[in-house]
Design a protein around this motif. Structure first.
Motif: not given
Length: 109
Positions: A74-96
């Motif tokens: 459970k902890t591993s999946l939560n950490v991996l999910g949060a990491a993917l959310g952070i990567v998503s935020a980077v891709y959203f913000a990169k053009p700006f």
């Protein structure tokens, strides 16, 4: 903004093949090519951000349905999910955030 069809290289012995991304695999497996060619143009980074956001949310949701005794998974999946959310935020913000990036969609009048 110039909207063009997605073209894949057909050269067999081309030493300078472009690096394939997971989006290219999705495009190769589309049953109806008009789904890819006849759509609203979205920059690749934004598309990647949506994919990472959905994958991260899915992993966090799966971890919530696991039994409490599987605490490590459970902890591993939560950490991996949060990491993917952070990567998503980077891709959203990169053009700006990064100045000088060229626009991905150009349309000539």
């Amino acid at each position: 903004m110039n909207i063009q069809k997605i073209q894949t290289p057909i050269f067999k012995n081309n030493p300078n093949k472009p690096k394939r991304e997971f989006i290219d695999i999705i495009v190769d497996n589309v049953k109806n090519p008009r789904d890819v060619q006849d759509c609203v143009a979205v920059p690749r980074g934004i598309f990647k951000a949506y994919i990472y956001l959905m994958a991260g949310s899915g992993l966090i949701s799966i971890s919530n349905f696991l039994p409490a005794k599987w605490k490590g998974i459970k902890t591993s999946l939560n950490v991996l999910g949060a990491a993917l959310g952070i990567v998503s935020a980077v891709y959203f913000a990169k053009p700006f955030a990064v100045k000088g990036l060229s626009t991905t969609v150009k349309k000539d009048s």
